[in-house]
Design a protein around this motif. Structure first.
Motif, short mmCIF file in Angstrom:
data_model
loop_
_atom_site.label_atom_id
_atom_site.label_comp_id
_atom_site.label_asym_id
_atom_site.label_seq_id
_atom_site.Cartn_x
_atom_site.Cartn_y
_atom_site.Cartn_z
N PHE A 114 0.83 -1.20 0.00
CA PHE A 114 0.00 0.00 0.00
C PHE A 114 0.86 1.25 0.00
O PHE A 114 2.04 1.23 0.41
N VAL A 115 0.26 2.32 -0.49
CA VAL A 115 0.88 3.66 -0.44
C VAL A 115 -0.22 4.66 -0.11
O VAL A 115 -1.40 4.40 -0.34
N ARG A 116 0.18 5.79 0.42
CA ARG A 116 -0.77 6.88 0.63
C ARG A 116 -0.36 8.06 -0.24
O ARG A 116 0.81 8.20 -0.61
N TYR A 117 -1.35 8.93 -0.53
CA TYR A 117 -1.05 10.03 -1.44
C TYR A 117 -2.03 11.18 -1.20
O TYR A 117 -3.23 10.97 -0.96
N THR A 118 -1.50 12.40 -1.23
CA THR A 118 -2.32 13.61 -1.22
C THR A 118 -1.67 14.63 -2.15
O THR A 118 -0.46 14.54 -2.43
N THR A 119 -2.45 15.55 -2.65
CA THR A 119 -1.93 16.51 -3.63
C THR A 119 -2.58 17.87 -3.42
O THR A 119 -3.74 17.95 -2.99
N ALA A 120 -1.84 18.91 -3.74
CA ALA A 120 -2.36 20.27 -3.61
C ALA A 120 -3.10 20.72 -4.86
O ALA A 120 -3.79 21.74 -4.85
N ASP A 163 -7.47 12.15 9.31
CA ASP A 163 -7.06 11.33 10.46
C ASP A 163 -6.66 9.93 10.01
O ASP A 163 -5.66 9.38 10.48
N ALA A 164 -7.45 9.35 9.10
CA ALA A 164 -7.12 8.01 8.60
C ALA A 164 -5.81 8.04 7.82
O ALA A 164 -5.00 7.10 7.89
N TYR A 165 -5.58 9.11 7.07
CA TYR A 165 -4.34 9.26 6.30
C TYR A 165 -3.13 9.30 7.23
O TYR A 165 -2.11 8.65 6.98
N ASP A 166 -3.24 10.06 8.32
CA ASP A 166 -2.14 10.18 9.27
C ASP A 166 -1.88 8.86 10.01
O ASP A 166 -0.77 8.62 10.49
N GLU A 167 -2.89 8.01 10.10
CA GLU A 167 -2.76 6.74 10.82
C GLU A 167 -2.00 5.68 10.02
O GLU A 167 -1.41 4.75 10.59
N ILE A 168 -1.97 5.81 8.70
CA ILE A 168 -1.47 4.74 7.84
C ILE A 168 -0.04 4.31 8.15
O ILE A 168 0.25 3.10 8.19
N PRO A 169 0.92 5.22 8.42
CA PRO A 169 2.28 4.76 8.70
C PRO A 169 2.38 3.85 9.93
O PRO A 169 3.37 3.12 10.07
N ASN A 170 1.39 3.90 10.79
CA ASN A 170 1.43 3.08 12.01
C ASN A 170 0.74 1.72 11.83
O ASN A 170 0.69 0.94 12.78
N LEU A 171 0.20 1.46 10.64
CA LEU A 171 -0.53 0.22 10.42
C LEU A 171 0.36 -0.84 9.78
O LEU A 171 1.19 -0.53 8.92
#
Length: 844
Positions: free
Chosen positions: A192-198, A230-238
């Motif tokens: 998995f990866v997470r992603y956000t963009t401006a 909040d879910a996005y910030d949680e991902i590195p800890n999963l």
């Protein structure tokens, strides 16, 4: 010598036979006795207070049963009382394209793509990505994935390495996002990866392999979910396992579907009748088994376990038969060697184990018992307890707000429904369309919805974009304040030209899977129909090309009125302006044993689905096998596993369960054991996944709570019996209502039943009687016999054949009932007219 004491309170006594008694200290004796009496009184008072608390005060222990397998230690044996379950929804932005069942519509860079049909996570197959010769890496990809500014996303895929030196990986191309390499060749793993963009961004989702030419990895079940900050910030800890549990693969929009909680028996082993037994095995009774060894006799069963827990397997064995534990599946690795006596083991990283019986000499196994912990416990047969609910539970897919909720009242389960799902097919109301260059906007009526809460999915599972200011292209949607749903449809999808305005029925045909095209001449299905020449329709999924003969799948010049085959309609999910309360079909009662309980919480259970067994060419009867013969049918949903087959509502354990890659789980039984006169049903688990949410509740922690629970259960059961008796009474002695006859109609005579109607407890409406002298035919208002009140009316116009007389002969008649309740003598005669018709369901 010591002074004697009373046996219970320990009071001092005087030994009158001893000379020493002449000199004892009487006051001391009295004080000591008083202290002993007071101490006893204190203990009695504390016990009375404790008993009072247990009998006068209700004490309950709160419980949260989370997703998946867990161990719960209960203070006492008690029933679970559900406080609530809340809904959740996942929206896969890739639609069904993320299934990776086929390489169609996928791109490739320095790789070759292949369809793999035998090794997969879900669906009908997975994607094999092989690096081209001379390259160290490459990727297959899904192109043009849209990411909106200020939004947060997680992308997930399952990977199994085949031969790549580094392994397979997931990446959003060009966005500095890449998962860790998956090098494991033994099982599927989650990347998995997470992603956000401006800024609004379009990028490929890469399924990459790193190694050297000719090396490969498998990919399956790709998904992209928009999530909260909040879910996005949680991902590195999963962990990958936690990501898999929280964000399972779904192919479009998926709610919590049919949740269940199972408390497995203290003995985790089922009776031998449910084992997979092979040659030379004999089952004497549910828990007595013998094995004759002649090179290959063995039997096994697979049971769920909690990872990394100690278990004990005890049994009575004689002769050369032994038991071992393996990892699940064919060829699973050893967990233990074979034992001829009780043993303990650790489940390791396994959520399921295979218990195997084999031996090098004849022997018997009696009363096997698999339990949590290392203690050998007295034998008990397996007794599971389950609470299963048949319902869909939605919520806002991003925030989880406004969730549907399940609650219990008087022993029954209900849903506070805040969301509604609508399938957009021939039932859509009031369709029309307006034209734009390159697309049209279809309009249909949707009642009771909150504007801008719509989630619309296309036939391919793609989620349509929400209209903001105006429709600009196809594949946009808007539920607006005028109670209208508007969907933009590209001309290439529909086959409607810019200069053509489709009729309401032609719009319905599109939503049933048909594409319009100019039939004959030089036109093809890739062209649009602009109003000249002959209209043609073909199956939308085949509408890629055409020819002058119209030789496309389903090609016709007659306006279609039925669903095209293999078609998945558009679907709408929206929030209701006013929540409703709906009853929920349920089965079972969840109870806890005192001590450790192994409990599984999941979704996707289908309860007691009616089954129509079909006999195949081998004289074997099948349930859930769609190809057993030309008339056979599968389950409503593809099954991951079958939990029970029921013959006339009683469990029938003689069926053999098999799992096939093409059709999922199915059940088979020999012709000699099949009863063609019986009614069969089955409970099974769906192969398709949905999000899992906790069961929140409590159980009785003392006697007062248990007594109250027992009293409530008795009262609820008495009420249920009373209701059933009243329903039976309704059917045995219905209350016929005499209507007011209209338009000259009167009852025929004393020897015939007078006009009447009634509704039974199942909502079925019955009409009877013989009438005469009224108006037959013409406008409905003029030939109405009488009008049914609200609550007795069908939702649609329905018609029935009847018999009438026109003064010359008996003739066929037609009696219609419309959604306004009018009972209409449409054709026939009025010398007499029979209104005895079959019952119909009241829906208005």
């Amino acid at each position: 010598m010591a002074n004697p004491k009373t046996p219970n309170l320990g009071l001092n006594k005087i030994d009158r036979s001893s000379p020493a008694t002449t000199y004892f200290d009487l006051e001391k004796y009295i004080d000591q006795n008083a202290d002993s009496v007071d101490e006893f009184a204190g203990r009695v008072n504390a016990a009375i207070e404790h008993a009072g608390e247990r009998l006068d005060t209700v004490q309950r222990q709160d419980v949260v049963l989370n997703a998946g397998m867990q161990i719960l230690n209960a203070q006492r044996r008690a029933a679970f009382s559900l406080s609530g379950i809340k809904g959740r929804a996942l929206v896969n932005r890739l639609g069904r394209n993320g299934s990776l069942d086929s390489k169609t519509n996928l791109g490739e860079f320095q790789v070759d793509l292949f369809d793999e049909t035998t090794d997969k996570v879900q669906g009908t197959g997975s994607l094999k990505v092989t690096i081209e010769t001379g390259n160290p890496n490459g990727a297959g990809f899904i192109g043009q994935c849209n990411f909106l500014s200020g939004k947060f996303y997680i992308a997930v895929v399952n990977i199994k390495n085949i031969s790549a030196s580094n392994g397979g990986y997931l990446a959003i191309a060009g966005k500095n996002t890449q998962s860790v390499y998956v090098s494991d060749k033994t099982k599927w793993n989650t990347a998995f990866v997470r992603y956000t963009t401006a800024v609004n961004t379009t990028a490929n989702l890469d399924f990459g392999v790193y190694g050297e030419g000719g090396q490969s990895a498998l990919f399956d079940a790709a998904r992209i979910y928009e999530i909260s900050k909040d879910a996005y910030d949680e991902i590195p800890n999963l962990t990958p396992e936690q990501v898999e549990a929280k964000y399972p693969y779904v192919d479009s929009v998926q709610p919590v579907r049919n949740p269940y909680a199972i408390r497995y028996g203290e003995n985790l082993l089922p009776p031998f009748y449910e084992w997979n037994t092979f040659a030379h095995a004999t089952i004497h009774s549910p828990y007595v088994y013998s094995q004759v060894y002649t090179n290959g006799g063995w039997s096994y069963v697979e049971v769920p376990v909690h990872k990394d827990k100690e278990y004990n397997l005890s049994f009575e064995g004689t002769g050369g038969v032994k038991i071992a534990i393996f990892q699940p599946g064919e060829g699973g690795a050893w967990i233990t060697s074979y034992y001829s006596e009780s043993f303990t083991f650790n489940s390791g990283n396994n959520s399921k184990i295979r218990v195997v019986i084999a031996g090098d000499l004849p022997g018997n196994i009696k009363n096997p018992m698999l339990t949590l912990g290392t203690e050998v416990k007295p034998f008990k047969p397996r007794e599971d307890a389950m609470l299963a609910l048949q319902t869909d539970l939605y919520a806002d897919p991003l925030t989880g707000a406004n969730a549907d909720e399940v609650f219990e009242k008087d022993g029954q389960y209900f849903k506070l429904a805040k969301w509604k799902k609508v399938v957009l097919d021939e039932t859509i109301s009031g369709p029309g369309a307006s034209s734009f260059t390159g697309f049209k906007v279809a309009v249909m009526s949707i009642s009771g919805g909150l504007p801008s809460t719509d989630l619309v999915t296309k036939y391919d599972g793609k989620v349509l974009s929400k209209k903001t200011n105006a429709f600009t292209i196809g594949d946009m949607a808007a539920l607006e304040s005028d109670s209208r749903l508007r969907i933009s449809i590209s001309n290439t999808d529909s086959g409607w030209g810019d200069n053509y305005s489709p009729t309401a029925d032609e719009i319905k045909a599109y939503f049933m899977g048909w594409k319009m095209y100019p039939y004959g001449g030089s036109g093809t299905a890739t062209y649009t129909y602009d109003g000249t020449g002959t209209k043609g329709w073909c199956y939308r999924i085949d509408g890629v090309r055409g020819d002058t003969t119209g030789a496309l799948a389903g090609a016709t010049t007659i306006l279609p009125t039925t669903m095209a085959p293999n078609w998945t309609p558009y679907q709408l999910v929206y929030q209701l302006a006013t929540p409703t309360v709906e009853p929920v079909v349920s089965e079972g009662m969840l109870t806890f044993n005192e001590g450790d309980n192994q409990i599984e919480v999941g979704t996707g259970i289908v309860l007691r689905e009616n089954a129509k067994p079909s006999k195949d060419n081998n004289n074997v009867w099948n349930i859930g096998n769609p190809v057993a013969n030309s008339t056979s049918q599968g389950f409503k949903y593809k099954a991951k596993g079958i939990m029970g087959i029921y013959k006339n509502s009683i469990p029938d354990v003689r069926w053999t369960i098999a799992v096939t890659p093409q059709y999922g789980a199915l059940a088979q039984i020999q012709n000699s054991l099949f009863d063609p006169s019986a009614a069969y049903s089955t409970t099974y688990l769906m192969l398709d996944k949905s999000p899992i949410v906790p069961f929140i509740g409590s159980y009785a922690a003392n006697e007062k709570a248990m007594l109250q629970e027992l009293t409530d259960a008795v009262q609820q059961n008495a009420t249920a019996v009373s209701v059933l008796m009243n329903k039976k009474a309704d059917k045995d002695a219905p209350g016929w209502i005499t209507p007011t006859l209209l338009n000259g109609w009167v009852n025929y005579g004393s020897n015939d039943a007078v006009a009447g109607f009634y509704k039974d407890s199942d909502g079925m409406v019955y009409i009877r009687g013989t009438v005469k002298s009224g108006v037959v035919g013409g406008p409905n208002e003029q030939c109405t016999v009488f009008i049914l009140p609200p609550g007795y009316r069908p939702s649609n116009y329905i018609g029935f054949a009847t018999v009438a007389n026109n003064g010359t002969a008996d003739v066929a008649g037609r009696l219609n009932v419309d959604d306004g309740g009018r009972v209409i003598a449409k054709t026939g005669g009025n010398t007499w007219f029979g209104i005895n018709i079959p019952p119909f369901l009241a829906e208005k």
